[in-house]
Design a protein around this motif. Structure first.
Motif, PDB file in Angstrom:
ATOM      1  N   MET A 181       0.846  -1.182   0.000  1.00  0.00           N
ATOM      2  CA  MET A 181       0.000   0.000   0.000  1.00  0.00           C
ATOM      3  C   MET A 181       0.885   1.238   0.000  1.00  0.00           C
ATOM      4  O   MET A 181       1.698   1.432   0.887  1.00  0.00           O
ATOM      5  N   GLN A 182       0.737   2.065  -0.992  1.00  0.00           N
ATOM      6  CA  GLN A 182       1.531   3.271  -1.121  1.00  0.00           C
ATOM      7  C   GLN A 182       0.814   4.433  -0.437  1.00  0.00           C
ATOM      8  O   GLN A 182      -0.396   4.558  -0.478  1.00  0.00           O
ATOM      9  N   THR A 183       1.586   5.261   0.203  1.00  0.00           N
ATOM     10  CA  THR A 183       1.043   6.450   0.845  1.00  0.00           C
ATOM     11  C   THR A 183       1.281   7.623  -0.089  1.00  0.00           C
ATOM     12  O   THR A 183       2.351   7.739  -0.667  1.00  0.00           O
ATOM     13  N   SER A 184       0.289   8.480  -0.221  1.00  0.00           N
ATOM     14  CA  SER A 184       0.454   9.613  -1.122  1.00  0.00           C
ATOM     15  C   SER A 184       1.521  10.568  -0.594  1.00  0.00           C
ATOM     16  O   SER A 184       1.786  10.645   0.597  1.00  0.00           O
ATOM     17  N   ASP A 185       2.129  11.294  -1.543  1.00  0.00           N
ATOM     18  CA  ASP A 185       3.174  12.239  -1.168  1.00  0.00           C
ATOM     19  C   ASP A 185       2.639  13.323  -0.240  1.00  0.00           C
ATOM     20  O   ASP A 185       3.333  13.760   0.673  1.00  0.00           O
ATOM     21  N   SER A 186       1.380  13.746  -0.460  1.00  0.00           N
ATOM     22  CA  SER A 186       0.824  14.802   0.403  1.00  0.00           C
ATOM     23  C   SER A 186       0.664  14.300   1.842  1.00  0.00           C
ATOM     24  O   SER A 186       0.889  15.056   2.786  1.00  0.00           O
ATOM     25  N   ARG A 203       2.558  11.995   3.243  1.00  0.00           N
ATOM     26  CA  ARG A 203       3.923  11.914   3.785  1.00  0.00           C
ATOM     27  C   ARG A 203       4.453  13.294   4.151  1.00  0.00           C
ATOM     28  O   ARG A 203       5.229  13.423   5.090  1.00  0.00           O
ATOM     29  N   GLU A 204       4.036  14.288   3.420  1.00  0.00           N
ATOM     30  CA  GLU A 204       4.482  15.649   3.721  1.00  0.00           C
ATOM     31  C   GLU A 204       3.931  16.138   5.057  1.00  0.00           C
ATOM     32  O   GLU A 204       4.506  17.030   5.683  1.00  0.00           O
ATOM     33  N   SER A 205       2.832  15.554   5.510  1.00  0.00           N
ATOM     34  CA  SER A 205       2.244  15.973   6.789  1.00  0.00           C
ATOM     35  C   SER A 205       2.931  15.303   7.986  1.00  0.00           C
ATOM     36  O   SER A 205       2.741  15.740   9.119  1.00  0.00           O
ATOM     37  N   TRP A 206       3.725  14.264   7.758  1.00  0.00           N
ATOM     38  CA  TRP A 206       4.345  13.529   8.858  1.00  0.00           C
ATOM     39  C   TRP A 206       5.241  14.404   9.743  1.00  0.00           C
ATOM     40  O   TRP A 206       5.153  14.302  10.970  1.00  0.00           O
ATOM     41  N   LYS A 214      -0.919   5.662  12.817  1.00  0.00           N
ATOM     42  CA  LYS A 214      -1.801   4.932  11.897  1.00  0.00           C
ATOM     43  C   LYS A 214      -1.335   5.076  10.455  1.00  0.00           C
ATOM     44  O   LYS A 214      -1.426   4.134   9.670  1.00  0.00           O
ATOM     45  N   ALA A 215      -0.820   6.233  10.111  1.00  0.00           N
ATOM     46  CA  ALA A 215      -0.319   6.456   8.747  1.00  0.00           C
ATOM     47  C   ALA A 215       0.982   5.694   8.509  1.00  0.00           C
ATOM     48  O   ALA A 215       1.271   5.275   7.383  1.00  0.00           O
ATOM     49  N   LEU A 216       1.780   5.512   9.548  1.00  0.00           N
ATOM     50  CA  LEU A 216       3.079   4.856   9.398  1.00  0.00           C
ATOM     51  C   LEU A 216       2.985   3.339   9.268  1.00  0.00           C
ATOM     52  O   LEU A 216       3.824   2.723   8.595  1.00  0.00           O
ATOM     53  N   VAL A 217       1.995   2.727   9.901  1.00  0.00           N
ATOM     54  CA  VAL A 217       1.919   1.256   9.933  1.00  0.00           C
ATOM     55  C   VAL A 217       1.971   0.638   8.533  1.00  0.00           C
ATOM     56  O   VAL A 217       2.767  -0.284   8.308  1.00  0.00           O
ATOM     57  N   PRO A 269      13.795  15.933   6.828  1.00  0.00           N
ATOM     58  CA  PRO A 269      12.792  14.987   6.314  1.00  0.00           C
ATOM     59  C   PRO A 269      12.513  13.858   7.318  1.00  0.00           C
ATOM     60  O   PRO A 269      13.417  13.389   8.000  1.00  0.00           O
ATOM     61  N   PHE A 270      11.284  13.456   7.364  1.00  0.00           N
ATOM     62  CA  PHE A 270      10.853  12.429   8.307  1.00  0.00           C
ATOM     63  C   PHE A 270      11.192  11.024   7.825  1.00  0.00           C
ATOM     64  O   PHE A 270      11.593  10.174   8.620  1.00  0.00           O
ATOM     65  N   LEU A 271      11.006  10.770   6.538  1.00  0.00           N
ATOM     66  CA  LEU A 271      11.148   9.408   6.022  1.00  0.00           C
ATOM     67  C   LEU A 271      12.533   8.808   6.259  1.00  0.00           C
ATOM     68  O   LEU A 271      12.620   7.648   6.686  1.00  0.00           O
TER      69      LEU A 271
END
Length: 186
Positions: free
Chosen positions: A1-6, A8-11, A31-34, A74-76
């Motif tokens: 499952m891919q997370t949208s760039d937008s 990820r930008e909120s992380w 929840k977004a990270l799992v 950056p968070f990632l």
């Protein structure tokens, strides 16, 4: 499952709010990270139970070290470093367990055989060397080499940083080599 760039930008903003005590932001972030964590872990492990264990380990680590994240960066990459470290720890643990499973039959045969006087002498010699070490060094050697803890596990168990464990382990091994060299000369 891919997370949208937008998303990820909120992380970074969510983590910054979480660091400030915003529980809702922290829950949304986790929840977004799992799914991202799961996707990364599944690349390395096929065992579903192990994947879930590593995910939980990553989430616990994120919780424990969340104060180290700097929202200016950056968070990632920060998250990926944690995922990588926990995956490596899991691989090491799994490798140790597989190694023990392979040698299980040989060990049970050896366990049923009487202990030779030489084995007993070697164990006494090792115990004598360990007793000569300062208590912190001895504990680290026992945890890492005798109990087969990872450096991270030993650090957590002793309430130390991994760097401190490495330093203590290095000093202990240097001392043990010196003790052995002095013993050989006598």
């Amino acid at each position: 499952m891919q997370t949208s760039d937008s998303a990820r930008e909120s992380w970074p903003a969510l983590m910054e709010r979480a660091q400030a005590g915003d529980q809702l932001a922290y829950t949304r972030l986790l929840k977004a990270l799992v799914p991202v964590i799961r996707g990364q872990i599944r690349k390395q492990f096929t065992d579903d139970a192990l994947v879930e264990d590593v995910i939980q380990d990553v989430l616990l680590t994120v919780h424990r070290v969340r104060h180290t994240y700097d929202p200016a960066y950056p968070f990632l990459p920060w998250l990926m470093a944690i995922i990588s470290a926990r995956a490596i720890d899991a691989l090491r643990r799994r490798g140790r367990h597989q190694q023990w499973e392979i040698h299980d039959e040989a060990q049970s045969a050896a366990a049923s055989a009487p202990e030779s006087p030489r084995q007993h002498d070697t164990q006494d010699e090792l115990a004598g060397y360990l007793r000569q070490l300062p208590s912190r060094q001895r504990e680290i050697v026992e945890h890492v080499h005798l109990c087969e803890m990872s450096l991270t596990e030993a650090a957590a168990h002793n309430n130390l940083s991994v760097a401190a464990v490495k330093s203590l382990l290095h000093r202990a091994l240097t001392n043990l080599r010196r003790f052995g060299a002095n013993h050989d000369r006598s």
